[in-house]
Design a protein around this motif. Structure first.
Motif, PDB file in Angstrom:
ATOM      1  N   MET A   1      -5.318  36.025  -0.516  1.00  7.91           N
ATOM      2  CA  MET A   1      -4.418  35.155  -0.006  1.00  7.91           C
ATOM      3  C   MET A   1      -4.442  33.750  -0.275  1.00  7.91           C
ATOM      4  O   MET A   1      -5.597  33.296  -0.103  1.00  7.91           O
ATOM      5  N   VAL A   2      -3.143  33.419  -0.432  1.00  5.32           N
ATOM      6  CA  VAL A   2      -3.275  31.886  -0.789  1.00  5.32           C
ATOM      7  C   VAL A   2      -2.131  31.214   0.209  1.00  5.32           C
ATOM      8  O   VAL A   2      -1.407  31.951   0.691  1.00  5.32           O
ATOM      9  N   THR A   3      -2.762  30.007   0.694  1.00  3.32           N
ATOM     10  CA  THR A   3      -1.983  29.197   1.717  1.00  3.32           C
ATOM     11  C   THR A   3      -1.244  28.186   1.099  1.00  3.32           C
ATOM     12  O   THR A   3      -1.902  27.439   0.190  1.00  3.32           O
ATOM     13  N   VAL A   4       0.075  28.062   1.481  1.00  2.95           N
ATOM     14  CA  VAL A   4       0.921  26.949   0.985  1.00  2.95           C
ATOM     15  C   VAL A   4       1.266  25.949   2.211  1.00  2.95           C
ATOM     16  O   VAL A   4       1.740  26.341   3.052  1.00  2.95           O
ATOM     17  N   LYS A   5       0.926  24.694   2.212  1.00  2.91           N
ATOM     18  CA  LYS A   5       1.306  23.717   2.742  1.00  2.91           C
ATOM     19  C   LYS A   5       2.586  22.945   2.461  1.00  2.91           C
ATOM     20  O   LYS A   5       2.465  22.442   1.227  1.00  2.91           O
ATOM     21  N   LEU A   6       3.466  22.559   3.396  1.00  6.12           N
ATOM     22  CA  LEU A   6       4.423  21.934   2.967  1.00  6.12           C
ATOM     23  C   LEU A   6       4.625  20.839   4.131  1.00  6.12           C
ATOM     24  O   LEU A   6       4.410  20.726   5.195  1.00  6.12           O
ATOM     25  N   PHE A   7       4.922  19.461   3.504  1.00 12.91           N
ATOM     26  CA  PHE A   7       4.969  18.308   4.084  1.00 12.91           C
ATOM     27  C   PHE A   7       6.456  17.772   3.929  1.00 12.91           C
ATOM     28  O   PHE A   7       7.125  17.894   3.129  1.00 12.91           O
ATOM     29  N   GLY A  21       0.743  34.135   1.251  1.00 14.60           N
ATOM     30  CA  GLY A  21       1.282  35.226   0.377  1.00 14.60           C
ATOM     31  C   GLY A  21       0.152  35.524  -0.489  1.00 14.60           C
ATOM     32  O   GLY A  21      -0.914  34.809  -0.909  1.00 14.60           O
ATOM     33  N   ASP A  22       0.340  36.805  -1.305  1.00 13.59           N
ATOM     34  CA  ASP A  22      -0.683  37.381  -2.151  1.00 13.59           C
ATOM     35  C   ASP A  22      -0.294  36.867  -3.520  1.00 13.59           C
ATOM     36  O   ASP A  22       0.413  37.404  -4.272  1.00 13.59           O
ATOM     37  N   TRP A  23      -0.418  35.584  -3.507  1.00 14.72           N
ATOM     38  CA  TRP A  23      -0.269  35.016  -4.863  1.00 14.72           C
ATOM     39  C   TRP A  23      -1.482  34.588  -5.891  1.00 14.72           C
ATOM     40  O   TRP A  23      -1.239  33.845  -6.988  1.00 14.72           O
ATOM     41  N   ALA A  24      -2.583  35.050  -5.317  1.00 15.49           N
ATOM     42  CA  ALA A  24      -3.454  34.954  -6.424  1.00 15.49           C
ATOM     43  C   ALA A  24      -3.365  35.542  -7.903  1.00 15.49           C
ATOM     44  O   ALA A  24      -2.680  36.509  -7.684  1.00 15.49           O
ATOM     45  N   GLY A  25      -3.498  34.908  -8.938  1.00 10.61           N
ATOM     46  CA  GLY A  25      -3.180  35.189 -10.261  1.00 10.61           C
ATOM     47  C   GLY A  25      -2.003  34.655 -10.779  1.00 10.61           C
ATOM     48  O   GLY A  25      -1.905  34.688 -11.848  1.00 10.61           O
ATOM     49  N   ASN A  65      -6.222  31.358  -7.024  1.00  7.71           N
ATOM     50  CA  ASN A  65      -7.403  32.107  -6.900  1.00  7.71           C
ATOM     51  C   ASN A  65      -7.297  32.582  -5.422  1.00  7.71           C
ATOM     52  O   ASN A  65      -6.457  31.846  -4.678  1.00  7.71           O
ATOM     53  N   ASP A  66      -7.785  33.864  -4.870  1.00 11.42           N
ATOM     54  CA  ASP A  66      -7.598  34.114  -3.602  1.00 11.42           C
ATOM     55  C   ASP A  66      -8.381  32.692  -2.886  1.00 11.42           C
ATOM     56  O   ASP A  66      -9.591  32.638  -3.161  1.00 11.42           O
ATOM     57  N   GLY A  67      -7.786  32.340  -1.570  1.00  9.17           N
ATOM     58  CA  GLY A  67      -8.420  31.606  -0.561  1.00  9.17           C
ATOM     59  C   GLY A  67      -7.951  30.047  -0.933  1.00  9.17           C
ATOM     60  O   GLY A  67      -8.430  29.291  -0.419  1.00  9.17           O
ATOM     61  N   ASP A  68      -7.239  30.077  -2.243  1.00 13.85           N
ATOM     62  CA  ASP A  68      -6.818  28.377  -2.502  1.00 13.85           C
ATOM     63  C   ASP A  68      -5.796  28.029  -1.518  1.00 13.85           C
ATOM     64  O   ASP A  68      -4.868  28.856  -0.897  1.00 13.85           O
ATOM     65  N   GLU A  69      -5.652  26.732  -1.333  1.00 18.53           N
ATOM     66  CA  GLU A  69      -5.030  26.022  -0.600  1.00 18.53           C
ATOM     67  C   GLU A  69      -3.905  25.108  -1.454  1.00 18.53           C
ATOM     68  O   GLU A  69      -4.473  24.411  -2.079  1.00 18.53           O
ATOM     69  N   VAL A  70      -2.848  25.495  -1.246  1.00 19.21           N
ATOM     70  CA  VAL A  70      -1.612  24.762  -2.061  1.00 19.21           C
ATOM     71  C   VAL A  70      -0.896  23.621  -1.425  1.00 19.21           C
ATOM     72  O   VAL A  70      -0.697  24.300  -0.143  1.00 19.21           O
ATOM     73  N   ALA A  71      -0.882  22.655  -1.838  1.00 17.51           N
ATOM     74  CA  ALA A  71       0.366  21.724  -0.996  1.00 17.51           C
ATOM     75  C   ALA A  71       1.346  21.386  -1.867  1.00 17.51           C
ATOM     76  O   ALA A  71       1.136  20.911  -3.078  1.00 17.51           O
ATOM     77  N   LEU A  72       2.393  21.216  -1.431  1.00 15.19           N
ATOM     78  CA  LEU A  72       3.701  20.636  -2.056  1.00 15.19           C
ATOM     79  C   LEU A  72       3.883  19.322  -1.597  1.00 15.19           C
ATOM     80  O   LEU A  72       4.167  19.095  -0.459  1.00 15.19           O
ATOM     81  N   ILE A  73       3.638  18.457  -2.633  1.00 14.28           N
ATOM     82  CA  ILE A  73       3.748  17.009  -2.318  1.00 14.28           C
ATOM     83  C   ILE A  73       5.089  16.334  -2.613  1.00 14.28           C
ATOM     84  O   ILE A  73       5.399  16.356  -3.970  1.00 14.28           O
ATOM     85  N   PRO A  74       6.173  16.423  -1.588  1.00 16.81           N
ATOM     86  CA  PRO A  74       7.330  15.993  -1.959  1.00 16.81           C
ATOM     87  C   PRO A  74       7.379  14.441  -2.584  1.00 16.81           C
ATOM     88  O   PRO A  74       6.632  13.686  -2.319  1.00 16.81           O
ATOM     89  N   PRO A  75       8.820  13.956  -2.886  1.00 19.85           N
ATOM     90  CA  PRO A  75       8.792  12.687  -2.920  1.00 19.85           C
ATOM     91  C   PRO A  75       8.678  11.764  -1.893  1.00 19.85           C
ATOM     92  O   PRO A  75       9.045  12.027  -0.808  1.00 19.85           O
ATOM     93  N   VAL A  76       8.104  10.754  -2.133  1.00 20.11           N
ATOM     94  CA  VAL A  76       7.716   9.632  -1.055  1.00 20.11           C
ATOM     95  C   VAL A  76       8.012   8.286  -1.536  1.00 20.11           C
ATOM     96  O   VAL A  76       7.772   8.095  -2.540  1.00 20.11           O
TER      97      VAL A  76
END
Length: 234
Positions: A1-7, A21-25, A65-76
């Protein structure tokens, strides 16, 4: 399981702040392609989004990888502490005090302490601001602030830096950020403090929303390569 944080603008575009979601790989680029299909509102931001994996900026070919935390860093547009146990680098909802932040870095070896205070202004390009709203990816923001402190210490030996940024709704004249740098000599203190605020605007994931009398908007280019201005000019 991969977690995606949006800001900020990315969260608004997707209508969600956390995805799983199951996005590992997948690579980060492949993940973005998938998210664009699932959330079309992200498409216009994709060319200028930066991606972080486990609180570090990551290239498009980074494999997840499984367990990763992804962050989408928007224009700022917890970190190291001082001798009294106060963090040198902090994101907070509390009002800021220039004297209190300066006290975190002043020490017997410093001959000068320079403090920068960024405040909310009322008028920008002829438009009246009612208030600003700041949002941060707090854990990564603190890590990047620590990075700035390390860069300053390497560039100006003996320098000690504290950066505290406030988030939430801020009224006109309230302080949004306080940076204090103490060095053995005054010239280095001025130079290092200016370096700190410019680097903060380049790499620290903090965003601001301008709330006007007739609308609101996240500050920063939403369509071009000038996204690297966290929180814009203060």
């Amino acid at each position: 399981m991969v977690t995606v944080k949006l800001f900020a603008a990315a969260a608004d575009a997707a209508g969600r702040r956390v995805l799983e979601g199951d996005w590992a790989g997948l690579t980060t680029e492949q993940l973005m392609q998938h998210l664009q299909q699932e959330y079309p509102g992200l498409a216009r931001l994709t060319p200028v989004l930066s991606i972080a994996v486990n609180r570090e900026y990551a290239p498009g070919d980074r494999v997840l990888n499984d367990g990763d935390e992804v962050a989408l860093i928007p224009p700022v547009s917890g970190g190291a502490e001082d001798g009294a146990g106060r963090p040198l680098f902090e994101v907070t909802t509390a009002p800021l005090s220039a004297d209190e932040v300066a006290a975190r870095v002043t020490n017997p070896h410093s001959g000068a302490t320079v403090v920068f205070v960024g405040t909310v202004r009322e008028w920008t390009n002829g438009r009246r601001t009612v208030h600003l709203e700041y949002e941060a990816y707090a854990e990564m923001a603190v890590a990047q602030m620590e990075r700035i402190g390390q860069e300053i210490a390497e560039r100006w030996p003996g320098a000690r830096t504290a950066i505290v940024h406030r988030v939430g709704a801020l009224a006109v004249t309230e302080a949004s950020v306080v940076i204090a740098v103490a060095t053995p000599h005054r010239a280095e203190a001025f130079e290092a403090c200016r370096y700190a605020i410019e680097r903060l605007k380049q790499i620290v994931p903090i965003w601001k929303k301008e709330v006007w009398e007739d609308g609101e908007e996240w500050v920063g280019s939403q369509t071009g390569p000038d996204w690297m201005h966290p929180a814009g000019s203060r």
